[in-house]
Design a protein around this motif. Structure first.
Motif, mmCIF file in Angstrom:
data_model
loop_
_atom_site.group_PDB
_atom_site.id
_atom_site.type_symbol
_atom_site.label_atom_id
_atom_site.label_comp_id
_atom_site.label_asym_id
_atom_site.label_seq_id
_atom_site.Cartn_x
_atom_site.Cartn_y
_atom_site.Cartn_z
ATOM 1 N N GLU A 29 -2.559 7.350 -4.810
ATOM 2 C CA GLU A 29 -2.519 6.221 -3.861
ATOM 3 C C GLU A 29 -2.452 4.614 -4.853
ATOM 4 O O GLU A 29 -3.044 4.648 -6.164
ATOM 5 C CB GLU A 29 -4.165 6.048 -3.246
ATOM 6 C CG GLU A 29 -4.187 4.877 -2.450
ATOM 7 C CD GLU A 29 -5.557 5.067 -1.665
ATOM 8 O OE1 GLU A 29 -5.845 4.923 -0.477
ATOM 9 O OE2 GLU A 29 -6.536 4.899 -2.483
ATOM 10 N N LYS A 52 2.750 9.738 7.678
ATOM 11 C CA LYS A 52 2.353 9.220 6.555
ATOM 12 C C LYS A 52 3.514 8.295 6.126
ATOM 13 O O LYS A 52 4.495 9.139 5.866
ATOM 14 C CB LYS A 52 1.600 10.075 5.476
ATOM 15 C CG LYS A 52 1.274 9.444 4.227
ATOM 16 C CD LYS A 52 0.348 10.317 3.401
ATOM 17 C CE LYS A 52 -0.921 11.027 3.923
ATOM 18 N NZ LYS A 52 -1.461 11.773 2.906
ATOM 19 N N PHE A 73 -2.578 0.236 -4.464
ATOM 20 C CA PHE A 73 -2.776 -0.952 -3.574
ATOM 21 C C PHE A 73 -2.888 -2.165 -4.216
ATOM 22 O O PHE A 73 -3.676 -2.326 -5.366
ATOM 23 C CB PHE A 73 -4.297 -0.677 -2.669
ATOM 24 C CG PHE A 73 -4.675 -1.865 -1.759
ATOM 25 C CD1 PHE A 73 -3.675 -1.943 -0.507
ATOM 26 C CD2 PHE A 73 -5.618 -2.683 -1.954
ATOM 27 C CE1 PHE A 73 -4.023 -2.919 0.182
ATOM 28 C CE2 PHE A 73 -5.904 -3.827 -1.148
ATOM 29 C CZ PHE A 73 -5.140 -3.642 -0.075
ATOM 30 N N THR A 112 5.369 3.497 1.893
ATOM 31 C CA THR A 112 4.927 2.264 1.540
ATOM 32 C C THR A 112 4.654 1.299 2.752
ATOM 33 O O THR A 112 5.599 1.456 3.724
ATOM 34 C CB THR A 112 5.823 1.672 0.327
ATOM 35 O OG1 THR A 112 6.020 2.306 -0.794
ATOM 36 C CG2 THR A 112 4.944 0.503 -0.070
ATOM 37 N N ARG A 118 -6.049 0.958 5.284
ATOM 38 C CA ARG A 118 -6.121 2.351 5.664
ATOM 39 C C ARG A 118 -6.625 2.969 6.926
ATOM 40 O O ARG A 118 -5.859 3.686 7.348
ATOM 41 C CB ARG A 118 -6.990 2.993 4.621
ATOM 42 C CG ARG A 118 -6.831 4.613 4.255
ATOM 43 C CD ARG A 118 -7.893 5.222 3.493
ATOM 44 N NE ARG A 118 -7.647 4.899 2.135
ATOM 45 C CZ ARG A 118 -8.725 4.404 1.358
ATOM 46 N NH1 ARG A 118 -9.884 4.073 1.717
ATOM 47 N NH2 ARG A 118 -8.380 4.141 0.066
ATOM 48 N N ASP A 125 -0.383 11.168 -1.360
ATOM 49 C CA ASP A 125 0.284 12.390 -0.865
ATOM 50 C C ASP A 125 0.389 13.463 -1.798
ATOM 51 O O ASP A 125 1.007 13.481 -2.749
ATOM 52 C CB ASP A 125 1.494 11.924 -0.214
ATOM 53 C CG ASP A 125 2.274 12.937 0.410
ATOM 54 O OD1 ASP A 125 2.208 14.170 0.333
ATOM 55 O OD2 ASP A 125 2.979 12.489 1.500
ATOM 56 N N TYR A 183 0.607 -1.361 0.052
ATOM 57 C CA TYR A 183 0.013 -0.085 -0.026
ATOM 58 C C TYR A 183 1.062 1.415 -0.136
ATOM 59 O O TYR A 183 1.832 1.370 0.765
ATOM 60 C CB TYR A 183 -1.004 -0.091 1.445
ATOM 61 C CG TYR A 183 -1.795 1.378 1.157
ATOM 62 C CD1 TYR A 183 -2.386 1.605 0.275
ATOM 63 C CD2 TYR A 183 -1.754 1.962 2.583
ATOM 64 C CE1 TYR A 183 -3.138 2.821 0.513
ATOM 65 C CE2 TYR A 183 -2.490 3.169 2.815
ATOM 66 C CZ TYR A 183 -3.351 3.716 1.796
ATOM 67 O OH TYR A 183 -4.005 4.798 1.831
ATOM 68 N N THR A 184 0.567 1.902 -1.061
ATOM 69 C CA THR A 184 1.165 3.476 -1.108
ATOM 70 C C THR A 184 0.256 4.538 -0.897
ATOM 71 O O THR A 184 -0.640 4.742 -1.784
ATOM 72 C CB THR A 184 1.834 3.742 -2.572
ATOM 73 O OG1 THR A 184 2.928 2.713 -2.490
ATOM 74 C CG2 THR A 184 2.565 4.820 -2.467
ATOM 75 N N PRO A 185 0.238 5.129 0.364
ATOM 76 C CA PRO A 185 -0.918 6.293 0.540
ATOM 77 C C PRO A 185 -0.665 7.606 -0.324
ATOM 78 O O PRO A 185 0.395 7.872 -0.902
ATOM 79 C CB PRO A 185 -0.656 6.537 2.104
ATOM 80 C CG PRO A 185 0.072 5.496 2.484
ATOM 81 C CD PRO A 185 1.131 4.949 1.425
ATOM 82 N N ARG A 218 -4.074 5.118 9.826
ATOM 83 C CA ARG A 218 -4.719 6.419 10.132
ATOM 84 C C ARG A 218 -4.586 6.718 11.635
ATOM 85 O O ARG A 218 -4.419 7.460 12.106
ATOM 86 C CB ARG A 218 -5.715 6.740 9.555
ATOM 87 C CG ARG A 218 -5.898 7.054 7.989
ATOM 88 C CD ARG A 218 -7.204 7.359 7.492
ATOM 89 N NE ARG A 218 -7.094 7.935 5.992
ATOM 90 C CZ ARG A 218 -8.032 7.873 5.022
ATOM 91 N NH1 ARG A 218 -9.395 7.811 5.480
ATOM 92 N NH2 ARG A 218 -7.956 8.400 4.073
#
Length: 231
Positions: free
Chosen positions: A95, A189, A97, A192, A179, A88, A84-86, A183
């Protein structure tokens, strides 16, 4: 040697008890070694969809049940791995996933079966069942013994995508679980995140507002959190 055998037998009984409580409503030890989940599909495609470009691949209901059962059992029996890459905005990072089974279940896998078919228009219901080996039972028990964190997520996808829509809803629910955990528990944040998850309880699937919606409760194992470099 006798002590080791008795200890291993006791461990198997614990594993059977876990499977029994989590996935199956049988009454005996053999039943307890079957992971079981309710599955359903629509008997017909979505009414009013005339454009083939917006219509997902339509499988015969019996075939769709089999394919969906494989997807669910992969998540309940073996688990999924994810990356997972949030999102930004400041770093212009989109994002991403990725989700895939730790071990795939193939169509010719004799341990997988679809039972108790019950048509009730517009649905076709069944139970997906997977007979597990001792090794698989111990693998699932480890998730509880190690006390992995529990995550919950809900995800949706368009009804007209048919079985791919259901798979997308599962993927989006898995993403929501990851996610949501990050959080609440990761202050900065990350760049990865890599990890694994296992479906804990029977998943819920329903249709609302023309979309498939899935609700998942999973065990989460966060293997690696890669931070952004600080300059």
């Amino acid at each position: 040697m006798l002590f080791r055998k008795l200890s291993f037998f006791f461990f198997l009984l614990c594993a059977a008890s876990f499977l029994y409580a989590d996935s199956y409503s049988g009454s005996g030890i053999n039943d307890a070694l079957i992971i079981r989940a309710p599955v359903w599909v629509f008997l017909e495609s979505q009414p009013g969809v005339m454009d083939n470009d917006t219509q997902g691949t339509r499988l015969p209901p019996r075939k769709a049940l089999s394919e969906l059962s494989k997807t669910i059992m992969e998540g309940m029996v073996y688990g999924w791995k994810f990356s997972y890459t949030p999102f930004d905005k400041r770093r212009a990072v989109a994002e991403e996933f990725e989700l895939e089974p730790l071990q795939s279940i193939h169509s010719n896998d004799s341990r997988l079966s679809v039972t108790e078919l019950r048509p009730q228009y517009p649905y076709l219901y069944c139970w997906a069942e997977y007979r597990v080996t001792d090794a698989i039972a111990l693998h699932r028990t480890e998730w509880v013994r190690i006390n992995y964190i529990t995550g919950k997520g809900s995800g949706s996808a368009e009804r007209n995508l048919e079985i791919e829509g259901i798979r997308q809803a599962y993927r989006n629910a898995a993403l929501a679980a990851v996610r949501g955990y990050l959080r609440k528990n990761v202050k900065n944040k990350p760049k990865t995140v890599h990890g694994e998850m296992l479906i804990k309880d029977n998943p819920r699937l329903y249709v609302s507002g023309g979309k498939f919606t899935t609700e998942l409760t999973v065990y989460l194992y966060i293997k690696e959190v890669i931070p952004y470099e600080i300059f």
